[in-house]
Design a protein around this motif. Structure first.
Motif, PDB file in Angstrom:
ATOM      1  N   LYS A  42      -0.345   0.025  -5.426  1.00 20.41           N
ATOM      2  CA  LYS A  42      -0.218  -1.145  -4.973  1.00 20.41           C
ATOM      3  C   LYS A  42      -0.600  -2.304  -5.905  1.00 20.41           C
ATOM      4  O   LYS A  42      -0.109  -3.538  -5.723  1.00 20.41           O
ATOM      5  CB  LYS A  42      -0.620  -1.203  -3.715  1.00 20.41           C
ATOM      6  CG  LYS A  42      -0.348  -2.380  -2.975  1.00 20.41           C
ATOM      7  CD  LYS A  42       1.145  -2.444  -2.490  1.00 20.41           C
ATOM      8  CE  LYS A  42       1.178  -3.704  -1.247  1.00 20.41           C
ATOM      9  NZ  LYS A  42       1.959  -4.744  -1.722  1.00 20.41           N
ATOM     10  N   GLU A  68       0.821  -2.699   3.343  1.00 23.30           N
ATOM     11  CA  GLU A  68       1.299  -1.423   3.438  1.00 23.30           C
ATOM     12  C   GLU A  68       0.522  -0.497   4.585  1.00 23.30           C
ATOM     13  O   GLU A  68      -0.780  -0.752   4.384  1.00 23.30           O
ATOM     14  CB  GLU A  68       1.421  -0.361   2.245  1.00 23.30           C
ATOM     15  CG  GLU A  68       1.958  -1.107   0.730  1.00 23.30           C
ATOM     16  CD  GLU A  68       3.331  -2.188   1.398  1.00 23.30           C
ATOM     17  OE1 GLU A  68       4.101  -1.807   1.865  1.00 23.30           O
ATOM     18  OE2 GLU A  68       3.279  -3.276   0.908  1.00 23.30           O
ATOM     19  N   LEU A  91       6.193   0.007   5.122  1.00 24.46           N
ATOM     20  CA  LEU A  91       6.096  -0.265   3.760  1.00 24.46           C
ATOM     21  C   LEU A  91       6.944  -1.522   3.627  1.00 24.46           C
ATOM     22  O   LEU A  91       8.050  -1.548   3.978  1.00 24.46           O
ATOM     23  CB  LEU A  91       6.522   0.805   3.001  1.00 24.46           C
ATOM     24  CG  LEU A  91       5.822   2.095   3.127  1.00 24.46           C
ATOM     25  CD1 LEU A  91       6.332   3.190   2.152  1.00 24.46           C
ATOM     26  CD2 LEU A  91       4.315   1.960   3.246  1.00 24.46           C
ATOM     27  N   ALA A 113       9.083   2.374  -2.021  1.00 20.97           N
ATOM     28  CA  ALA A 113       8.573   2.764  -0.869  1.00 20.97           C
ATOM     29  C   ALA A 113       8.981   4.275  -1.248  1.00 20.97           C
ATOM     30  O   ALA A 113       7.860   5.100  -0.707  1.00 20.97           O
ATOM     31  CB  ALA A 113       9.366   2.245   0.196  1.00 20.97           C
TER      32      ALA A 113
END
Length: 166
Positions: A30, A79, A96, A103
């Protein structure tokens, strides 16, 4: 755009450190910092549900969902991934906001690190039902009970025995 999906996996114990590894990999994936993350567990004590925030290091101690641990939640930035035991399986809820392709990558990363095996959909073939059982196949309640029974038996029986007898 947010993506919400729920997936069921075969129940299994986890190795020490798998959830910690997942959290660190998701943080790197991320590109977020640890201060933007939150990890929570829920458990039941004397019929009372308790939810606690935990430090990322405590994730390395989690090996089993269900018995003493009702829920494990990871929030990595925006998320959210929640793990819990449900009807003898592991259910994972993904919320998400990365877009569809990212995703999918995040879900695949989760499945890979935790060595999760998705439960295949079990469908009954009505052409193989005997005439005596045809009446049952029309009742939604009976079909649902039979599908749940097949699902449990599928996990507990060897593959060849399941195919032969079920």
């Amino acid at each position: 755009m947010s993506i919400f999906t729920s997936r069921e996996y075969e129940f299994k114990p986890f190795e020490a450190g798998q959830f910690y590894k997942l959290a660190t990999e998701l943080i790197n994936f991320k590109g977020t910092s640890l201060d933007q993350c939150n990890f929570r567990i829920s458990y039941t004590v004397e019929d009372m549900s308790i939810t606690d925030s935990i430090d990322i290091d405590k994730l390395s101690e989690i090996k089993l969902l269900g018995k003493n641990l009702d829920l494990l939640a990871m929030e990595i930035g925006k998320e959210s991934i929640k793990f819990y035991e449900s009807h003898g399986d592991i259910t994972v809820l993904f919320s998400l906001s990365l877009g569809i392709e990212k995703a999918k990558e995040m879900i695949a990363l989760t499945e890979s690190i935790l060595n999760l095996s998705r439960i295949e959909k079990i469908e009954t073939d009505e052409t193989e039902c005997s005439e005596d059982n045809k009446a049952l196949s029309g009742s939604g309640e009976h079909v649902e009970v039979w599908k749940k029974t097949l699902k449990i038996l599928r996990r507990r029986m060897e593959n060849n025995a399941y195919k032969t007898w079920m």
